[in-house]
Design a protein around this motif. Structure first.
Motif, PDB file in Angstrom:
ATOM      1  N   ALA A 172      -5.785  -5.816 -19.975  1.00 18.17           N
ATOM      2  CA  ALA A 172      -6.913  -6.698 -19.691  1.00 18.17           C
ATOM      3  C   ALA A 172      -7.135  -7.694 -20.824  1.00 18.17           C
ATOM      4  O   ALA A 172      -7.594  -8.819 -20.596  1.00 18.17           O
ATOM      5  CB  ALA A 172      -8.175  -5.873 -19.476  1.00 18.17           C
ATOM      6  N   ALA A 173      -6.784  -7.287 -22.068  1.00 17.57           N
ATOM      7  CA  ALA A 173      -6.944  -8.177 -23.220  1.00 17.57           C
ATOM      8  C   ALA A 173      -5.722  -9.054 -23.449  1.00 17.57           C
ATOM      9  O   ALA A 173      -5.667  -9.795 -24.430  1.00 17.57           O
ATOM     10  CB  ALA A 173      -7.227  -7.348 -24.470  1.00 17.57           C
ATOM     11  N   HIS A 174      -4.742  -8.958 -22.538  1.00 20.43           N
ATOM     12  CA  HIS A 174      -3.514  -9.747 -22.651  1.00 20.43           C
ATOM     13  C   HIS A 174      -2.778  -9.483 -23.958  1.00 20.43           C
ATOM     14  O   HIS A 174      -2.222 -10.390 -24.581  1.00 20.43           O
ATOM     15  CB  HIS A 174      -3.815 -11.243 -22.502  1.00 20.43           C
ATOM     16  N   GLN A 175      -2.831  -8.207 -24.367  1.00 18.42           N
ATOM     17  CA  GLN A 175      -2.124  -7.799 -25.573  1.00 18.42           C
ATOM     18  C   GLN A 175      -0.807  -7.113 -25.247  1.00 18.42           C
ATOM     19  O   GLN A 175       0.046  -6.962 -26.115  1.00 18.42           O
ATOM     20  CB  GLN A 175      -3.018  -6.850 -26.391  1.00 18.42           C
ATOM     21  N   ARG A 176      -0.688  -6.663 -24.010  1.00 22.09           N
ATOM     22  CA  ARG A 176       0.522  -5.957 -23.589  1.00 22.09           C
ATOM     23  C   ARG A 176       0.719  -6.207 -22.098  1.00 22.09           C
ATOM     24  O   ARG A 176      -0.230  -6.162 -21.331  1.00 22.09           O
ATOM     25  CB  ARG A 176       0.372  -4.454 -23.864  1.00 22.09           C
ATOM     26  N   LYS A 177       1.975  -6.481 -21.711  1.00 21.49           N
ATOM     27  CA  LYS A 177       2.234  -6.727 -20.298  1.00 21.49           C
ATOM     28  C   LYS A 177       2.247  -5.418 -19.530  1.00 21.49           C
ATOM     29  O   LYS A 177       2.588  -4.376 -20.097  1.00 21.49           O
ATOM     30  CB  LYS A 177       3.572  -7.448 -20.139  1.00 21.49           C
ATOM     31  N   PRO A 178       1.843  -5.456 -18.260  1.00 22.41           N
ATOM     32  CA  PRO A 178       1.478  -6.620 -17.446  1.00 22.41           C
ATOM     33  C   PRO A 178       0.078  -7.128 -17.765  1.00 22.41           C
ATOM     34  O   PRO A 178      -0.841  -6.348 -17.932  1.00 22.41           O
ATOM     35  CB  PRO A 178       1.530  -6.073 -16.018  1.00 22.41           C
ATOM     36  N   PHE A 179      -0.058  -8.463 -17.829  1.00 24.33           N
ATOM     37  CA  PHE A 179      -1.348  -9.058 -18.094  1.00 24.33           C
ATOM     38  C   PHE A 179      -2.203  -9.015 -16.825  1.00 24.33           C
ATOM     39  O   PHE A 179      -1.705  -9.277 -15.732  1.00 24.33           O
ATOM     40  CB  PHE A 179      -1.190 -10.506 -18.565  1.00 24.33           C
ATOM     41  N   MET A 180      -3.460  -8.704 -17.002  1.00 23.85           N
ATOM     42  CA  MET A 180      -4.366  -8.618 -15.868  1.00 23.85           C
ATOM     43  C   MET A 180      -5.585  -9.517 -16.082  1.00 23.85           C
ATOM     44  O   MET A 180      -6.180  -9.470 -17.144  1.00 23.85           O
ATOM     45  CB  MET A 180      -4.818  -7.163 -15.679  1.00 23.85           C
ATOM     46  N   PRO A 181      -5.920 -10.291 -15.059  1.00 29.08           N
ATOM     47  CA  PRO A 181      -5.282 -10.389 -13.752  1.00 29.08           C
ATOM     48  C   PRO A 181      -4.003 -11.206 -13.815  1.00 29.08           C
ATOM     49  O   PRO A 181      -3.858 -12.047 -14.704  1.00 29.08           O
ATOM     50  CB  PRO A 181      -6.334 -11.109 -12.907  1.00 29.08           C
ATOM     51  N   PRO A 182      -3.067 -10.993 -12.887  1.00 24.63           N
ATOM     52  CA  PRO A 182      -1.843 -11.796 -12.849  1.00 24.63           C
ATOM     53  C   PRO A 182      -2.170 -13.259 -12.588  1.00 24.63           C
ATOM     54  O   PRO A 182      -3.154 -13.567 -11.919  1.00 24.63           O
ATOM     55  CB  PRO A 182      -1.062 -11.192 -11.671  1.00 24.63           C
ATOM     56  N   ALA A 183      -1.376 -14.133 -13.091  1.00 18.33           N
ATOM     57  CA  ALA A 183      -1.625 -15.560 -12.913  1.00 18.33           C
ATOM     58  C   ALA A 183      -1.589 -15.956 -11.445  1.00 18.33           C
ATOM     59  O   ALA A 183      -2.296 -16.855 -11.011  1.00 18.33           O
ATOM     60  CB  ALA A 183      -0.600 -16.381 -13.699  1.00 18.33           C
ATOM     61  N   LYS A 184      -0.744 -15.265 -10.653  1.00 17.14           N
ATOM     62  CA  LYS A 184      -0.602 -15.614  -9.243  1.00 17.14           C
ATOM     63  C   LYS A 184      -1.345 -14.636  -8.338  1.00 17.14           C
ATOM     64  O   LYS A 184      -0.916 -14.356  -7.229  1.00 17.14           O
ATOM     65  CB  LYS A 184       0.880 -15.662  -8.862  1.00 17.14           C
ATOM     66  N   ASN A 185      -2.436 -14.095  -8.829  1.00 11.93           N
ATOM     67  CA  ASN A 185      -3.196 -13.182  -7.973  1.00 11.93           C
ATOM     68  C   ASN A 185      -3.744 -13.940  -6.779  1.00 11.93           C
ATOM     69  O   ASN A 185      -4.020 -15.131  -6.844  1.00 11.93           O
ATOM     70  CB  ASN A 185      -4.318 -12.512  -8.761  1.00 11.93           C
ATOM     71  N   LYS A 186      -3.918 -13.210  -5.687  1.00 13.58           N
ATOM     72  CA  LYS A 186      -4.293 -13.829  -4.417  1.00 13.58           C
ATOM     73  C   LYS A 186      -5.798 -14.032  -4.263  1.00 13.58           C
ATOM     74  O   LYS A 186      -6.236 -14.651  -3.305  1.00 13.58           O
ATOM     75  CB  LYS A 186      -3.780 -12.973  -3.263  1.00 13.58           C
ATOM     76  N   LYS A 187      -6.582 -13.500  -5.185  1.00 11.64           N
ATOM     77  CA  LYS A 187      -8.031 -13.534  -4.990  1.00 11.64           C
ATOM     78  C   LYS A 187      -8.753 -14.341  -6.059  1.00 11.64           C
ATOM     79  O   LYS A 187      -9.940 -14.162  -6.298  1.00 11.64           O
ATOM     80  CB  LYS A 187      -8.577 -12.109  -4.937  1.00 11.64           C
ATOM     81  N   ASN A 188      -8.021 -15.233  -6.704  1.00 12.15           N
ATOM     82  CA  ASN A 188      -8.635 -16.081  -7.726  1.00 12.15           C
ATOM     83  C   ASN A 188      -9.421 -15.271  -8.750  1.00 12.15           C
ATOM     84  O   ASN A 188     -10.558 -15.577  -9.106  1.00 12.15           O
ATOM     85  CB  ASN A 188      -9.558 -17.124  -7.075  1.00 12.15           C
ATOM     86  N   ALA A 189      -8.818 -14.198  -9.200  1.00 13.48           N
ATOM     87  CA  ALA A 189      -9.484 -13.301 -10.136  1.00 13.48           C
ATOM     88  C   ALA A 189      -9.703 -13.975 -11.482  1.00 13.48           C
ATOM     89  O   ALA A 189      -8.959 -14.864 -11.878  1.00 13.48           O
ATOM     90  CB  ALA A 189      -8.653 -12.042 -10.320  1.00 13.48           C
TER      91      ALA A 189
END
Length: 703
Positions: A115-132
């Motif tokens: 969630a802090a984009h310190q380790r992959k996978p980064f959340m939310p994904p850049a191509k998430n379908k719900k505009n997270a």
């Protein structure tokens, strides 16, 4: 004797609108999150998000501190058996089972690092379908603090685990939600007992989580006083108190509540409370309308409809137009008041810019709500509504935008587009309106009412959560002294309720029973939570108000205080003179009417009881206090006291009449000494004794 130990008056944490799943559209996509998994297809950000250092004045609470974040940004995808990627984040237990959290080791917890984009996978994904949207630094700080404190899960003990699976984040109309696993047994109970059972289920479960033992039940004298004040707006007569305390009937509380709810005093008290709520900040009165509406037992949604769309030619709704009339000249006040009163949402901060602290409320919401009232105008004795009119506003970037008629949920109303009139058409319209104003007749109704559209839209099955939750929460605060959502006009995704499942259940139940407020009140006052003592004699500090472990002390309203003053200072024999119950009720009604003038001199107290010095001066120096409450006429308490030969008997009579209880031994000693020292002027001595009781803290509060 004083009421309960002091209570802290700090506000509760903000409420969480998404608990009903009305659709904030904020989703935290963790679909691809796995222990040791590969990176998602999101590109690496330029830098990680640093968690904010969060300090709380209490151990972090999973339900009130962490769960709202997960609901807003995670649980739309990661809840229940169908959680995406098999990652269920609705409970701490589930996260431990998934391995995304390692207690006390934030650096090894995938939940935080992804969630802090310190380790992959980064959340939310850049191509998430719900505009997270990603977690904010503060939200990440809360997650980190929870992990560092041991990732404790308050749902893990099983008390609430039975409701966690369905959770409070779906629609009111989902029959699965908001009720414990034993809900089927509630359906077999009488309606008011079902409410009481549900209230105590959730309140007791929360107390168990917090390891707090609640205060014991209030004694009978306190409870009959509390119920009579809450339901009828007055203290009980000495005879009512004595009969209740002496009764051995195991159902005496239910019978008392039934009697009070069926009395004319309940309608008067309802009118007073609703008038105060609906007309605060105005000089108008809804007494004429509400007296009729409540006598007809109109539902809350019907009252709402009649207040916002009154037919001023219909005698059945006479006086309802005062709600709009008192605000029609100020569309911003009308917008803010309707949003706050009926929906529990104060959106005034979104007038000039998107709300600086609440992501839910944008300028579009504010002006969207204002658009429903923009066509309403003042026309002398009446107000009207035009067929045209749009609201335009400027964003903080200076862009002019035309507002859509949009409800708080984001739902845009489908309204016919009407062409703006020409200058000549506007001139003719003004002439017609001037004629109607001169003749004191209502202006012609519009072909399409945007106010009526708001009412219809806000009561639709998929939109009514705000309306139902707001009245449930306001009613709860009125009788329990502190809202499930506090403050009561701050329902949003960053202000979670103290008991989300309970609020949801009460709101849904209110809808299903046609917004019957009498039924809701009946159930609340029969709960154990309502009947607890206001004295905290347990170990440590008084528990936070939102736990409802001890009854909250509440200042009397002006009408409660004025009526109680007059009742307390009447001759007690006036209520035990052999009159029939209906005659006693008639006398109380007359007394209530006589008290209205004095009530106008008393300030409506705020939540922290901050009032001006005027009240102290009123009780200390005003001749009216002496004439109305301390006269020694034969029909008054003072007139009775001066006829009593035995001082102890007089002391007992005075304390029971004013404080609805017998005097303590210490009080007997102090009062007896005082009276003995003033044998030469007994009437003045009794006046001072009664005055001291009337102006005491104990009399001023409902405890």
């Amino acid at each position: 004797m004083k009421p309960a130990a002091s209570h802290r008056l700090n506000t509760a944490p903000p409420w969480f609108r998404a608990s009903f799943g009305t659709g904030c559209g904020l989703v935290f996509g963790l679909a691809l999150l796995t222990v040791g998994g590969q990176a998602a297809d999101a590109p690496a950000p330029s830098e990680a998000i640093q968690p904010e250092l969060v300090k709380l004045d209490h151990p972090i609470d999973f339900r009130s501190d962490l769960l709202p974040i997960l609901k807003a940004k995670c649980l739309a995808c990661h809840t229940g058996p169908a959680a995406e990627g098999g990652i269920n984040l609705e409970t701490g237990t589930a996260m431990l089972d998934n391995g995304v959290v390692v207690p006390r080791q934030a650096d090894k917890s995938t939940l935080l690092s992804s969630a802090a984009h310190q380790r992959k996978p980064f959340m939310p994904p850049a191509k998430n379908k719900k505009n997270a949207t990603a977690l904010t630094p503060r939200e990440l700080g809360v997650v980190k603090l929870w992990i560092e404190q041991g990732a404790k899960d308050t749902l893990r003990d099983g008390v609430l685990a039975q409701v966690a699976a369905v959770g409070p984040f779906v629609s009111l109309d989902d029959r699965r939600t908001g009720a414990p696993a034993t809900a089927v047994t509630f359906d077999l109970l009488p309606a008011e007992k079902a409410i009481a059972e549900v209230v105590d289920f959730y309140i007791d479960a929360r107390l168990k989580e917090a390891a707090v033992t609640p205060a014991p039940p209030a004694d009978d004298a306190t409870l009959v006083r509390r119920l009579t004040l809450d339901l009828c707006g007055r203290i009980p007569t000495p005879a009512e108190t004595q009969d209740y305390v002496a009764s051995k009937d195991p159902d005496k509380r239910v019978k008392l509540v039934d009697r009070l709810l069926a009395s004319p005093g309940f309608l008067r008290q309802q009118e007073s409370e609703l008038s105060t709520m609906l007309m605060a900040g105005t000089r108008g009165s809804l007494r004429v309308y509400l007296t009729k509406a409540l006598a007809d037992n109109r539902s809350w949604d019907q009252i709402y409809r009649e207040l916002l769309t009154p037919d001023e030619t219909d005698p059945k709704v006479k006086g309802a137009g005062e709600f709009i009339k008192q605000r029609v000249s100020d569309a911003d006040k009308l917008t803010t008041d309707v949003s706050s009163i009926f929906f529990g949402v104060n959106i005034s901060c979104a007038r000039c810019h998107d709300h600086p602290r609440v992501r839910d409320w944008k300028q579009d919401h504010y002006y969207g709500m204002k658009s429903f009232f923009a066509r309403t105008y003042d026309n002398g004795d009446y107000f009207g509504e035009r067929d045209y009119g749009v609201v335009k506003f400027k964003t903080t970037k200076g862009q002019e935008r035309e507002a859509k008629l949009m409800f708080l949920t984001g739902k845009v109303a489908d309204v016919p587009r009407v062409k703006e009139p020409t200058a000549d058409e506007q001139k003719k319209e003004r002439e017609r309106l001037d004629a109607a104003k001169k003749n004191k007749t209502p202006p012609p109704p519009p072909s399409f009412s945007t106010r009526a559209k708001l009412v219809d839209l806000s009561l639709q099955a998929e939109q009514r959560d705000f309306f139902a939750r707001s009245i449930a929460n306001r009613t709860w605060q009125r009788f329990l002294g502190y809202g499930l959502v506090a403050p009561i006009d701050q329902m949003h995704s960053e202000n979670p309720p103290s008991h989300p499942e309970l609020l949801q259940w009460l709101a849904r139940d209110t809808v299903e029973h046609k917004y019957d407020l009498r039924r809701l009140i009946h159930g609340l006052v029969l709960s154990k939570a309502y009947a607890r003592s206001s004295r905290w004699e347990g170990e440590g500090e008084v528990p936070r108000p939102k736990l409802f472990a001890v009854a909250n002390v509440r200042a009397l309203t002006p009408t409660q205080l004025a009526t109680s003053l007059r009742l307390a200072t009447n001759d007690p024999a006036y209520w035990t003179s052999g009159a029939k119950p209906e005659e006693i009720e008639k006398r109380i009604g007359e007394l209530d009417d006589q008290s209205r003038g004095f009530a106008q001199l008393i300030e409506q107290p705020g939540e922290d009881f901050q009032i001006s010095v005027s009240e102290a001066l009123l009780f200390s120096n005003m001749d009216r206090m002496q004439k109305e409450f301390l006269a020694d006429n034969g029909d008054r308490l003072l007139g009775r006291l001066k006829l009593v030969e035995e001082p102890n008997e007089a002391i007992d009579l005075a304390v029971r009449a004013v404080l609805s209880r017998p005097p303590t031994e210490r009080e007997r000693q102090v009062f007896a000494t005082y009276l003995n020292e003033r044998k030469d002027r007994p009437v003045e001595a009794y006046q001072q004794l009664v005055w001291a009781l009337l102006t005491s803290t104990e009399f001023r509060f409902n405890y």
